[in-house]
Write a protein that holds these residues in place. Sequence first.
Motif, PDB file in Angstrom:
ATOM      1  N   GLU A  10     -25.192 -26.332 -11.582  1.00  0.00           N
ATOM      2  CA  GLU A  10     -23.789 -26.472 -11.932  1.00  0.00           C
ATOM      3  C   GLU A  10     -23.400 -27.940 -11.851  1.00  0.00           C
ATOM      4  OE1 GLU A  10     -21.446 -24.238  -9.155  1.00  0.00           O
ATOM      5  OE2 GLU A  10     -21.580 -25.776  -7.613  1.00  0.00           O
ATOM      6  N   PHE A  11     -22.284 -28.254 -12.474  1.00  0.00           N
ATOM      7  CA  PHE A  11     -21.787 -29.628 -12.479  1.00  0.00           C
ATOM      8  C   PHE A  11     -20.461 -29.696 -11.744  1.00  0.00           C
ATOM      9  CE2 PHE A  11     -24.526 -29.407 -16.238  1.00  0.00           C
ATOM     10  CZ  PHE A  11     -25.302 -30.548 -16.086  1.00  0.00           C
ATOM     11  N   ILE A  12     -20.159 -30.882 -11.262  1.00  0.00           N
ATOM     12  CA  ILE A  12     -18.870 -31.160 -10.628  1.00  0.00           C
ATOM     13  C   ILE A  12     -18.092 -32.101 -11.533  1.00  0.00           C
ATOM     14  CG2 ILE A  12     -17.675 -32.047  -8.598  1.00  0.00           C
ATOM     15  CD1 ILE A  12     -19.343 -29.572  -8.037  1.00  0.00           C
ATOM     16  N   LEU A  13     -16.932 -31.654 -12.004  1.00  0.00           N
ATOM     17  CA  LEU A  13     -16.075 -32.487 -12.852  1.00  0.00           C
ATOM     18  C   LEU A  13     -15.186 -33.329 -11.952  1.00  0.00           C
ATOM     19  CD1 LEU A  13     -15.059 -29.752 -15.461  1.00  0.00           C
ATOM     20  CD2 LEU A  13     -16.852 -31.477 -15.686  1.00  0.00           C
ATOM     21  N   LYS A  79      -9.108 -25.651 -18.022  1.00  0.00           N
ATOM     22  CA  LYS A  79     -10.009 -25.964 -16.910  1.00  0.00           C
ATOM     23  C   LYS A  79      -9.496 -27.153 -16.121  1.00  0.00           C
ATOM     24  CE  LYS A  79     -13.825 -25.898 -14.467  1.00  0.00           C
ATOM     25  NZ  LYS A  79     -14.023 -24.859 -13.431  1.00  0.00           N
ATOM     26  N   MET A  80      -8.960 -28.157 -16.817  1.00  0.00           N
ATOM     27  CA  MET A  80      -8.412 -29.324 -16.142  1.00  0.00           C
ATOM     28  C   MET A  80      -7.226 -28.936 -15.264  1.00  0.00           C
ATOM     29  SD  MET A  80      -6.609 -32.677 -17.813  1.00  0.00           S
ATOM     30  CE  MET A  80      -5.172 -31.723 -18.293  1.00  0.00           C
ATOM     31  N   LEU A  81      -6.343 -28.081 -15.774  1.00  0.00           N
ATOM     32  CA  LEU A  81      -5.183 -27.642 -14.998  1.00  0.00           C
ATOM     33  C   LEU A  81      -5.608 -26.865 -13.757  1.00  0.00           C
ATOM     34  CD1 LEU A  81      -2.779 -26.535 -17.876  1.00  0.00           C
ATOM     35  CD2 LEU A  81      -2.655 -28.627 -16.514  1.00  0.00           C
ATOM     36  N   LYS A  82      -6.618 -26.014 -13.920  1.00  0.00           N
ATOM     37  CA  LYS A  82      -7.127 -25.258 -12.774  1.00  0.00           C
ATOM     38  C   LYS A  82      -7.682 -26.204 -11.718  1.00  0.00           C
ATOM     39  CE  LYS A  82     -10.639 -21.890 -11.431  1.00  0.00           C
ATOM     40  NZ  LYS A  82     -11.801 -21.075 -11.889  1.00  0.00           N
ATOM     41  N   ASN A  83      -8.421 -27.219 -12.149  1.00  0.00           N
ATOM     42  CA  ASN A  83      -8.994 -28.176 -11.206  1.00  0.00           C
ATOM     43  C   ASN A  83      -7.914 -28.958 -10.464  1.00  0.00           C
ATOM     44  OD1 ASN A  83     -11.439 -27.307 -12.143  1.00  0.00           O
ATOM     45  ND2 ASN A  83     -11.942 -29.165 -13.272  1.00  0.00           N
ATOM     46  N   LEU A  84      -6.861 -29.353 -11.206  1.00  0.00           N
ATOM     47  CA  LEU A  84      -5.770 -30.095 -10.570  1.00  0.00           C
ATOM     48  C   LEU A  84      -5.053 -29.235  -9.537  1.00  0.00           C
ATOM     49  CD1 LEU A  84      -4.186 -31.938 -13.645  1.00  0.00           C
ATOM     50  CD2 LEU A  84      -5.353 -33.016 -11.714  1.00  0.00           C
ATOM     51  N   LEU A  85      -4.927 -27.946  -9.838  1.00  0.00           N
ATOM     52  CA  LEU A  85      -4.157 -27.073  -8.949  1.00  0.00           C
ATOM     53  C   LEU A  85      -4.969 -26.615  -7.753  1.00  0.00           C
ATOM     54  CD1 LEU A  85      -1.324 -25.812  -8.828  1.00  0.00           C
ATOM     55  CD2 LEU A  85      -2.285 -23.775  -9.932  1.00  0.00           C
ATOM     56  N   THR A  86      -6.230 -26.298  -7.948  1.00  0.00           N
ATOM     57  CA  THR A  86      -7.044 -25.708  -6.877  1.00  0.00           C
ATOM     58  C   THR A  86      -8.007 -26.684  -6.231  1.00  0.00           C
ATOM     59  OG1 THR A  86      -8.795 -25.025  -8.415  1.00  0.00           O
ATOM     60  CG2 THR A  86      -6.940 -23.500  -8.109  1.00  0.00           C
ATOM     61  N   PHE A 167     -31.918 -32.312 -15.497  1.00  0.00           N
ATOM     62  CA  PHE A 167     -30.856 -32.846 -14.650  1.00  0.00           C
ATOM     63  C   PHE A 167     -31.245 -32.583 -13.199  1.00  0.00           C
ATOM     64  CE2 PHE A 167     -28.933 -31.625 -18.684  1.00  0.00           C
ATOM     65  CZ  PHE A 167     -28.271 -32.772 -19.036  1.00  0.00           C
ATOM     66  N   CYS A 168     -31.667 -33.629 -12.528  1.00  0.00           N
ATOM     67  CA  CYS A 168     -32.106 -33.454 -11.142  1.00  0.00           C
ATOM     68  C   CYS A 168     -31.672 -34.621 -10.259  1.00  0.00           C
ATOM     69  CB  CYS A 168     -33.623 -33.290 -11.079  1.00  0.00           C
ATOM     70  SG  CYS A 168     -34.539 -34.609 -11.906  1.00  0.00           S
ATOM     71  N   LYS A 169     -30.881 -35.535 -10.784  1.00  0.00           N
ATOM     72  CA  LYS A 169     -30.434 -36.680  -9.988  1.00  0.00           C
ATOM     73  C   LYS A 169     -29.079 -36.409  -9.341  1.00  0.00           C
ATOM     74  CE  LYS A 169     -30.593 -39.942 -13.079  1.00  0.00           C
ATOM     75  NZ  LYS A 169     -30.553 -41.283 -13.675  1.00  0.00           N
ATOM     76  N   SER A 170     -28.096 -36.155 -10.154  1.00  0.00           N
ATOM     77  CA  SER A 170     -26.745 -35.937  -9.664  1.00  0.00           C
ATOM     78  C   SER A 170     -26.073 -34.914 -10.559  1.00  0.00           C
ATOM     79  CB  SER A 170     -25.956 -37.253  -9.661  1.00  0.00           C
ATOM     80  OG  SER A 170     -24.589 -37.005  -9.371  1.00  0.00           O
ATOM     81  N   ASN A 171     -25.108 -34.203 -10.031  1.00  0.00           N
ATOM     82  CA  ASN A 171     -24.380 -33.217 -10.833  1.00  0.00           C
ATOM     83  C   ASN A 171     -22.898 -33.568 -10.966  1.00  0.00           C
ATOM     84  OD1 ASN A 171     -23.583 -32.721  -8.202  1.00  0.00           O
ATOM     85  ND2 ASN A 171     -23.640 -30.495  -8.421  1.00  0.00           N
ATOM     86  N   ARG A 172     -22.541 -34.813 -10.682  1.00  0.00           N
ATOM     87  CA  ARG A 172     -21.137 -35.239 -10.725  1.00  0.00           C
ATOM     88  C   ARG A 172     -20.833 -35.885 -12.084  1.00  0.00           C
ATOM     89  NH1 ARG A 172     -18.593 -35.508  -5.823  1.00  0.00           N
ATOM     90  NH2 ARG A 172     -17.321 -37.282  -6.460  1.00  0.00           N
ATOM     91  N   VAL A 173     -20.102 -35.156 -12.911  1.00  0.00           N
ATOM     92  CA  VAL A 173     -19.735 -35.628 -14.241  1.00  0.00           C
ATOM     93  C   VAL A 173     -18.513 -36.530 -14.113  1.00  0.00           C
ATOM     94  CG1 VAL A 173     -19.003 -34.958 -16.569  1.00  0.00           C
ATOM     95  CG2 VAL A 173     -20.635 -33.538 -15.304  1.00  0.00           C
ATOM     96  N   ASN A 174     -18.642 -37.769 -14.556  1.00  0.00           N
ATOM     97  CA  ASN A 174     -17.569 -38.752 -14.410  1.00  0.00           C
ATOM     98  C   ASN A 174     -16.496 -38.562 -15.493  1.00  0.00           C
ATOM     99  OD1 ASN A 174     -16.198 -40.978 -13.359  1.00  0.00           O
ATOM    100  ND2 ASN A 174     -17.241 -42.401 -14.726  1.00  0.00           N
ATOM    101  N   GLN A 175     -15.916 -37.374 -15.500  1.00  0.00           N
ATOM    102  CA  GLN A 175     -14.895 -37.031 -16.485  1.00  0.00           C
ATOM    103  C   GLN A 175     -14.257 -35.715 -16.051  1.00  0.00           C
ATOM    104  OE1 GLN A 175     -12.490 -37.693 -18.417  1.00  0.00           O
ATOM    105  NE2 GLN A 175     -13.767 -38.980 -19.760  1.00  0.00           N
ATOM    106  N   TYR A 176     -13.160 -35.317 -16.708  1.00  0.00           N
ATOM    107  CA  TYR A 176     -12.534 -34.039 -16.358  1.00  0.00           C
ATOM    108  C   TYR A 176     -13.011 -32.917 -17.267  1.00  0.00           C
ATOM    109  CZ  TYR A 176      -9.286 -34.287 -20.320  1.00  0.00           C
ATOM    110  OH  TYR A 176      -8.739 -34.327 -21.585  1.00  0.00           O
ATOM    111  N   TYR A 177     -13.907 -33.215 -18.181  1.00  0.00           N
ATOM    112  CA  TYR A 177     -14.525 -32.214 -19.035  1.00  0.00           C
ATOM    113  C   TYR A 177     -15.961 -32.648 -19.319  1.00  0.00           C
ATOM    114  CZ  TYR A 177     -13.341 -35.710 -22.569  1.00  0.00           C
ATOM    115  OH  TYR A 177     -13.214 -36.888 -23.268  1.00  0.00           O
ATOM    116  N   CYS A 178     -16.763 -31.744 -19.873  1.00  0.00           N
ATOM    117  CA  CYS A 178     -18.156 -32.072 -20.210  1.00  0.00           C
ATOM    118  C   CYS A 178     -18.205 -32.717 -21.588  1.00  0.00           C
ATOM    119  CB  CYS A 178     -19.012 -30.806 -20.189  1.00  0.00           C
ATOM    120  SG  CYS A 178     -19.273 -30.135 -18.535  1.00  0.00           S
ATOM    121  N   ASP A 179     -18.614 -33.970 -21.627  1.00  0.00           N
ATOM    122  CA  ASP A 179     -18.762 -34.707 -22.872  1.00  0.00           C
ATOM    123  C   ASP A 179     -20.177 -35.292 -22.902  1.00  0.00           C
ATOM    124  OD1 ASP A 179     -18.171 -35.749 -25.316  1.00  0.00           O
ATOM    125  OD2 ASP A 179     -16.753 -37.260 -24.597  1.00  0.00           O
ATOM    126  N   ILE A 180     -20.645 -35.672 -24.067  1.00  0.00           N
ATOM    127  CA  ILE A 180     -22.043 -36.098 -24.204  1.00  0.00           C
ATOM    128  C   ILE A 180     -22.382 -37.305 -23.316  1.00  0.00           C
ATOM    129  CG2 ILE A 180     -23.793 -36.962 -25.807  1.00  0.00           C
ATOM    130  CD1 ILE A 180     -22.455 -35.295 -28.001  1.00  0.00           C
TER     131      ILE A 180
END
Length: 309
Positions: A10-13, A79-86, A167-180
């Motif tokens: 899984e990834f962390i946004l 998804k962004m709204l859910k992340n901001l709220l929770t 993907f085995c280094k980090s799972n932290r996506v430097n964004q609020y959504y998954c982009d290329i």
Amino acid sequence: MDVYNLTVMEFILIGLSDLPEVRYPLFVIFAAIYQVTLVGNGAILLAILTEKKLHTPMYYFLANLSLLDIFCPSATVPKMLKNLLTQVQNISFAGCAIQLFFLVALTGTEVFLLAVMAYDRYVAICFPLRYTLIMTKGHSVLLTAGTWAAGFLNSLLHTVFTFRLSFCKSNRVNQYYCDIPPVVALSCSPTYVAEMLVLVVGGTLGISAFFITGISYIYIISTILKIRSAEGKRKAFSTCASHLLVVCLFYGTMIFTYIRPSSSHHSPARDRLISMLYGVITPMLNPLIYSLRNAEVKGALRKVLCHKT
């Protein structure tokens, strides 16, 4: 938490997790913008569907643009709204792939659709007597189907090659959504093919659509300037002014988001906030531009509202 030497499940946004003090105000702002976007574009769709006078190629393309402006923010904003709220910022591997696929597909389709709409205005202004012969119903449907097909096939190609990476280094996506770019940056395997696909395939299609749009408007403006009467110029320009404004807004915000001087990249949180604005502001403004500058759309909206009342 970074995960090393393990396959990412899984990834962390990251989003704006480093600015927790503004998450509630941002939730209210973006929730309001999203609601306005849905209502505004929904009203444009309803007006075009119910007003027979608007059953023309120009408004057929506009209806598709409104659909895209509903679907595109819907791929990321909830998804962004859910992340901001929770503050629960995880997204599954499959969920990230699905979000990236639809985001790239819908954005690409909008790029192609804007080029088709520019071509439609080019034919209407430069060849008015032949317009009905060139832009037939079948031709309009074919052009629209081509834009959606091109957008989704392009996205499928990028999504497959992006998520074939390890993907085995980090799972932290430097964004609020998954982009290329932020997802590819997390790969621990060679990324040359995925990056070249973005540059070659995505760049070729995007630049081609941009040039079609630009060249169409060069011919349009040249034709308008040749009209002798001021009233004729005004009428001709009014038929493409809304679309030209939408094109400038779309490409302007995209360029500002993705192509900025390196000195402006010192604040990752600010960059992510700017990308949020790009993703939600443009779809909200498009129906306002068309409804405020287009008398036929305003009339149709007035009929719909009066009928509902």
